[in-house]
Design a protein around this motif. Structure first.
Motif, PDB file in Angstrom:
ATOM      1  N   ALA A 224      34.841  44.274  21.954  1.00 42.27           N
ATOM      2  CA  ALA A 224      33.704  45.022  21.410  1.00 42.27           C
ATOM      3  C   ALA A 224      32.368  44.391  21.785  1.00 42.27           C
ATOM      4  CB  ALA A 224      33.830  45.121  19.893  1.00 42.27           C
ATOM      5  N   ARG A 225      32.342  43.088  21.993  1.00 39.80           N
ATOM      6  CA  ARG A 225      31.080  42.396  22.281  1.00 39.80           C
ATOM      7  C   ARG A 225      30.865  42.093  23.759  1.00 39.80           C
ATOM      8  NH1 ARG A 225      28.777  40.761  17.435  1.00 39.80           N
ATOM      9  NH2 ARG A 225      29.683  42.100  15.824  1.00 39.80           N
ATOM     10  N   PHE A 226      31.777  42.469  24.627  1.00 42.69           N
ATOM     11  CA  PHE A 226      31.560  42.274  26.060  1.00 42.69           C
ATOM     12  C   PHE A 226      30.374  43.121  26.525  1.00 42.69           C
ATOM     13  CE2 PHE A 226      36.009  40.852  27.661  1.00 42.69           C
ATOM     14  CZ  PHE A 226      35.621  39.530  27.561  1.00 42.69           C
ATOM     15  N   ASP A 227      29.577  42.554  27.415  1.00 41.56           N
ATOM     16  CA  ASP A 227      28.471  43.283  28.042  1.00 41.56           C
ATOM     17  C   ASP A 227      29.034  44.066  29.223  1.00 41.56           C
ATOM     18  OD1 ASP A 227      26.249  44.218  29.311  1.00 41.56           O
ATOM     19  OD2 ASP A 227      25.187  42.298  29.344  1.00 41.56           O
ATOM     20  N   ARG A 228      29.086  45.381  29.105  1.00 45.02           N
ATOM     21  CA  ARG A 228      29.697  46.211  30.147  1.00 45.02           C
ATOM     22  C   ARG A 228      28.912  46.177  31.455  1.00 45.02           C
ATOM     23  NH1 ARG A 228      32.402  46.217  26.026  1.00 45.02           N
ATOM     24  NH2 ARG A 228      33.923  47.811  25.418  1.00 45.02           N
ATOM     25  N   THR A 229      27.625  45.799  31.394  1.00 41.92           N
ATOM     26  CA  THR A 229      26.821  45.799  32.624  1.00 41.92           C
ATOM     27  C   THR A 229      27.227  44.688  33.582  1.00 41.92           C
ATOM     28  OG1 THR A 229      25.085  44.369  31.682  1.00 41.92           O
ATOM     29  CG2 THR A 229      24.868  46.757  31.352  1.00 41.92           C
ATOM     30  N   VAL A 230      27.949  43.678  33.082  1.00 42.68           N
ATOM     31  CA  VAL A 230      28.384  42.593  33.960  1.00 42.68           C
ATOM     32  C   VAL A 230      29.907  42.525  34.018  1.00 42.68           C
ATOM     33  CG1 VAL A 230      26.301  41.216  33.612  1.00 42.68           C
ATOM     34  CG2 VAL A 230      28.241  40.920  32.050  1.00 42.68           C
ATOM     35  N   ALA A 231      30.567  43.621  33.625  1.00 41.61           N
ATOM     36  CA  ALA A 231      32.020  43.634  33.611  1.00 41.61           C
ATOM     37  C   ALA A 231      32.582  43.490  35.023  1.00 41.61           C
ATOM     38  CB  ALA A 231      32.524  44.933  32.985  1.00 41.61           C
ATOM     39  N   PRO A 232      33.619  42.677  35.214  1.00 43.52           N
ATOM     40  CA  PRO A 232      34.214  42.511  36.546  1.00 43.52           C
ATOM     41  C   PRO A 232      35.086  43.706  36.909  1.00 43.52           C
ATOM     42  CG  PRO A 232      35.464  41.267  34.935  1.00 43.52           C
ATOM     43  CD  PRO A 232      34.297  41.847  34.191  1.00 43.52           C
ATOM     44  N   SER A 233      35.196  43.964  38.188  1.00 47.15           N
ATOM     45  CA  SER A 233      36.122  44.995  38.657  1.00 47.15           C
ATOM     46  C   SER A 233      37.533  44.418  38.664  1.00 47.15           C
ATOM     47  CB  SER A 233      35.738  45.445  40.058  1.00 47.15           C
ATOM     48  OG  SER A 233      35.894  44.369  40.982  1.00 47.15           O
ATOM     49  N   TRP A 234      38.545  45.313  38.752  1.00 44.92           N
ATOM     50  CA  TRP A 234      39.920  44.836  38.842  1.00 44.92           C
ATOM     51  C   TRP A 234      40.132  44.029  40.117  1.00 44.92           C
ATOM     52  CZ3 TRP A 234      42.588  44.501  34.699  1.00 44.92           C
ATOM     53  CH2 TRP A 234      42.425  45.427  33.663  1.00 44.92           C
ATOM     54  N   ALA A 235      39.413  44.402  41.188  1.00 42.11           N
ATOM     55  CA  ALA A 235      39.515  43.643  42.434  1.00 42.11           C
ATOM     56  C   ALA A 235      39.019  42.211  42.245  1.00 42.11           C
ATOM     57  CB  ALA A 235      38.722  44.338  43.541  1.00 42.11           C
ATOM     58  N   THR A 236      37.955  42.059  41.447  1.00 43.36           N
ATOM     59  CA  THR A 236      37.433  40.723  41.164  1.00 43.36           C
ATOM     60  C   THR A 236      38.398  39.921  40.297  1.00 43.36           C
ATOM     61  OG1 THR A 236      35.141  41.489  41.315  1.00 43.36           O
ATOM     62  CG2 THR A 236      35.532  39.442  40.116  1.00 43.36           C
ATOM     63  N   ILE A 237      38.959  40.582  39.290  1.00 41.74           N
ATOM     64  CA  ILE A 237      39.885  39.902  38.378  1.00 41.74           C
ATOM     65  C   ILE A 237      41.089  39.354  39.133  1.00 41.74           C
ATOM     66  CG2 ILE A 237      41.477  40.257  36.447  1.00 41.74           C
ATOM     67  CD1 ILE A 237      39.441  42.297  35.351  1.00 41.74           C
ATOM     68  N   PHE A 238      41.599  40.147  40.087  1.00 40.33           N
ATOM     69  CA  PHE A 238      42.813  39.745  40.797  1.00 40.33           C
ATOM     70  C   PHE A 238      42.536  39.187  42.195  1.00 40.33           C
ATOM     71  CE2 PHE A 238      44.415  42.943  37.745  1.00 40.33           C
ATOM     72  CZ  PHE A 238      45.344  42.148  37.096  1.00 40.33           C
ATOM     73  N   ALA A 239      41.289  38.793  42.454  1.00 42.02           N
ATOM     74  CA  ALA A 239      40.947  38.223  43.752  1.00 42.02           C
ATOM     75  C   ALA A 239      41.721  36.928  43.986  1.00 42.02           C
ATOM     76  CB  ALA A 239      39.447  37.970  43.836  1.00 42.02           C
ATOM     77  N   THR A 240      42.285  36.797  45.174  1.00 44.32           N
ATOM     78  CA  THR A 240      43.123  35.640  45.485  1.00 44.32           C
ATOM     79  C   THR A 240      42.377  34.330  45.323  1.00 44.32           C
ATOM     80  OG1 THR A 240      44.378  36.971  47.061  1.00 44.32           O
ATOM     81  CG2 THR A 240      44.564  34.580  47.246  1.00 44.32           C
ATOM     82  N   GLU A 241      41.120  34.301  45.759  1.00 45.81           N
ATOM     83  CA  GLU A 241      40.357  33.054  45.692  1.00 45.81           C
ATOM     84  C   GLU A 241      40.048  32.653  44.252  1.00 45.81           C
ATOM     85  OE1 GLU A 241      37.336  36.397  46.384  1.00 45.81           O
ATOM     86  OE2 GLU A 241      39.353  35.827  47.063  1.00 45.81           O
ATOM     87  N   ARG A 242      40.122  33.616  43.332  1.00 48.73           N
ATOM     88  CA  ARG A 242      39.910  33.309  41.919  1.00 48.73           C
ATOM     89  C   ARG A 242      41.218  32.964  41.216  1.00 48.73           C
ATOM     90  NH1 ARG A 242      34.545  32.292  41.024  1.00 48.73           N
ATOM     91  NH2 ARG A 242      33.232  33.945  41.911  1.00 48.73           N
ATOM     92  N   LEU A 243      42.285  33.630  41.622  1.00 49.93           N
ATOM     93  CA  LEU A 243      43.579  33.374  40.994  1.00 49.93           C
ATOM     94  C   LEU A 243      44.141  32.006  41.376  1.00 49.93           C
ATOM     95  CD1 LEU A 243      45.323  36.851  41.348  1.00 49.93           C
ATOM     96  CD2 LEU A 243      44.610  35.743  39.221  1.00 49.93           C
ATOM     97  N   LYS A 244      43.859  31.585  42.595  1.00 52.74           N
ATOM     98  CA  LYS A 244      44.445  30.330  43.083  1.00 52.74           C
ATOM     99  C   LYS A 244      44.072  29.129  42.219  1.00 52.74           C
ATOM    100  CE  LYS A 244      45.067  27.572  47.272  1.00 52.74           C
ATOM    101  NZ  LYS A 244      44.747  27.443  48.713  1.00 52.74           N
ATOM    102  N   PRO A 245      42.766  28.915  41.905  1.00 54.27           N
ATOM    103  CA  PRO A 245      42.455  27.763  41.036  1.00 54.27           C
ATOM    104  C   PRO A 245      43.030  27.907  39.631  1.00 54.27           C
ATOM    105  CG  PRO A 245      40.483  29.086  41.462  1.00 54.27           C
ATOM    106  CD  PRO A 245      41.537  29.566  42.396  1.00 54.27           C
ATOM    107  N   LEU A 246      43.101  29.153  39.125  1.00 51.21           N
ATOM    108  CA  LEU A 246      43.675  29.361  37.798  1.00 51.21           C
ATOM    109  C   LEU A 246      45.145  28.977  37.778  1.00 51.21           C
ATOM    110  CD1 LEU A 246      43.526  30.373  34.894  1.00 51.21           C
ATOM    111  CD2 LEU A 246      43.979  32.684  35.753  1.00 51.21           C
TER     112      LEU A 246
END
Length: 453
Positions: A224-246
């Motif tokens: 409810a409190r997330f700012d939708r104007t800076v919401a990530p896309s699904w492509a960003t959420i599942f980006a390989t370069e982001r998933l790898k460090p996680l």
């Protein structure tokens, strides 16, 4: 610099900042209060079953609790990795990445939690094989496990939710969620387990209810409190370069958590060889140890958020000051906690069980449980620093080294001193963890801030 309010989506947290006692306590105090509800829950569960007057029931609950600690705490990487990555994004002012880290962690949590239910028969069989309780204790453990495992998805989702909250330094929200989860659990544990006479089944169902309600409320608050104007896309959420460090963080922290639980499991396994009375007494005393641990975890969480934020902001003075000030607070509180347990520990044992033989046995080993606050203070704090800094590989390696020292200590001390040697080994293990990690901080912090420039 002022602190952002809970769920306030702005960039006030980005860049250099001043670490003060007020800032540390604004995170540590609410989270300490929130985390204290967890060992309080353990104490209530122990008291509920303890007041049924059978050492076998208490021992069965202890074995079941260890199995779930092994399962769920192995997945603590979901909380820890989320906290470190969100804190660093917070320090950079990257609100899109904060939300993306949350979604990645939540999805992993729900998938893993569902998988736990599917493989639960295998997990139960493995846990019983490892801990090797007697037939009567095993029957109690089976009943507890078969109900509590239903909380799997909600329990892991709560790790992701709490990780996000802690990463942003929102101690008040963390307190509210922890109090909600454990408050529901405590009330239902007493009602179902004791007053309705459902015993261990009632205690297990209370846990399931608390976890599910907490996950629903926590998710609703964050979404409810997330700012939708800076919401990530699904492509960003599942980006390989982001998933790898996680996934790298998750792997290292999972190994570290597994080794930590293996240490506690080994203590329980050895404790079973001393008979059900000693095993039950150790269970009561381990609840006291957990009180000290969760009590100090509030300061460790402050260290996580502030050191992670300092690294994200690329501001070394905040890192050094946060480390020094949280260490001072931790050691002071640990000393006071140890004194309190030495003075009032036996009275606390009396509250937890009515079994005279268990009480007498627990009195003997109370001093060992009391000093775990002091021996563990640096270990808890360093875990916070290394999680916030995302130095997961070092944390994993030092845990393995500390476990090797612990195993050697048990081999030498238990045959000579019995249960005294077992508790001495636990205290040495805590000391090893803290000192090994602390020795690495100067070199790792110099490397991290040099590479950030």
């Amino acid at each position: 610099m002022t602190q952002t309010s809970d769920f306030a989506e702005n960039i006030d947290g980005a860049g250099p900042f001043l670490v003060t006692n007020r800032l540390i306590l604004s995170i540590a105090v609410p989270m300490t209060l929130g985390f204290l509800t967890t060992p309080l829950l353990g104490l209530v569960d122990t008291a509920v079953i303890g007041h049924l007057g059978q050492a076998t029931l208490l021992a069965g609950l202890a074995v079941g609790a260890i199995i779930f600690d092994l399962i769920f705490t192995t997945f603590n990487f979901l909380r820890a990795a989320t906290t470190g990555l969100v804190a660093q994004a917070f320090g950079r002012g990257d609100r899109t990445e904060e939300q993306a880290v949350f979604w990645r962690s939540l999805i992993i949590a729900l998938v893993c939690g569902s998988a736990l239910i599917l493989v639960s028969p295998l997990l139960l069989s493995a846990g019983l094989w490892l801990l090797a309780p007697g037939p009567e204790i095993e029957a109690v453990t089976r009943t507890y496990f078969e109900y509590r495992i239903l909380a799997g998805p909600a329990s892991l989702a709560n790790y992701a939710i709490l990780g996000f909250v802690l990463g942003r330094g929102q101690g008040t929200t963390g307190l509210m969620l922890q109090t909600l989860i454990n408050g529901i659990n405590i009330v239902l544990s007493i009602t179902l387990g004791l007053y309705l006479g459902w015993g261990v089944m009632g205690v297990a169902l209370a846990t399931v209810t608390g976890e599910v309600v907490g996950a629903i409320v926590g998710f609703a608050l964050i979404l409810a409190r997330f700012d939708r104007t800076v919401a990530p896309s699904w492509a960003t959420i599942f980006a390989t370069e982001r998933l790898k460090p996680l996934f790298g963080l998750n792997r290292d922290i999972m190994i570290r958590s597994f080794v930590l639980l293996a240490a506690f499991m080994l203590m329980t396994r050895i404790g079973t060889s001393f008979g059900p009375v000693t095993l039950a007494a150790n269970s009561v005393l381990m609840s006291i140890f957990l009180v000290a641990g969760y009590y100090l975890d509030g300061l460790a969480n402050a260290a996580e958020q502030l050191t992670g934020r300092a690294i994200g902001a690329r501001f070394r003075p905040a890192f050094d000051r946060a480390l020094r000030m949280t260490a001072t607070w931790s050691l002071a509180l640990a000393g006071m906690t140890t004194i309190a347990f030495l003075v009032f520990g036996n009275s606390l044992v009396d509250l937890l069980t009515t079994a005279a033989d268990v009480r007498t046995e627990a009195y003997i080993y109370m001093p060992w449980a009391a000093i775990t606050a002091l021996t563990g203070a640096l270990a808890f704090l360093m875990d916070g620093v290394f999680i916030g800094a995302t130095w997961s590989r070092d944390m994993r390696n030092m845990m393995l080294l500390a476990f090797a020292g612990y195993a050697l200590a048990l081999c030498l001390l238990v045959p000579a001193f019995g249960n005294h040697g077992l508790w001495a080994g636990l205290n040495l293990f805590l000391l090893f963890r803290g000192t090994f990690l602390m020795a690495l901080v100067p070199r790792r912090s110099a490397q991290t801030f040099r590479s950030a420039q």
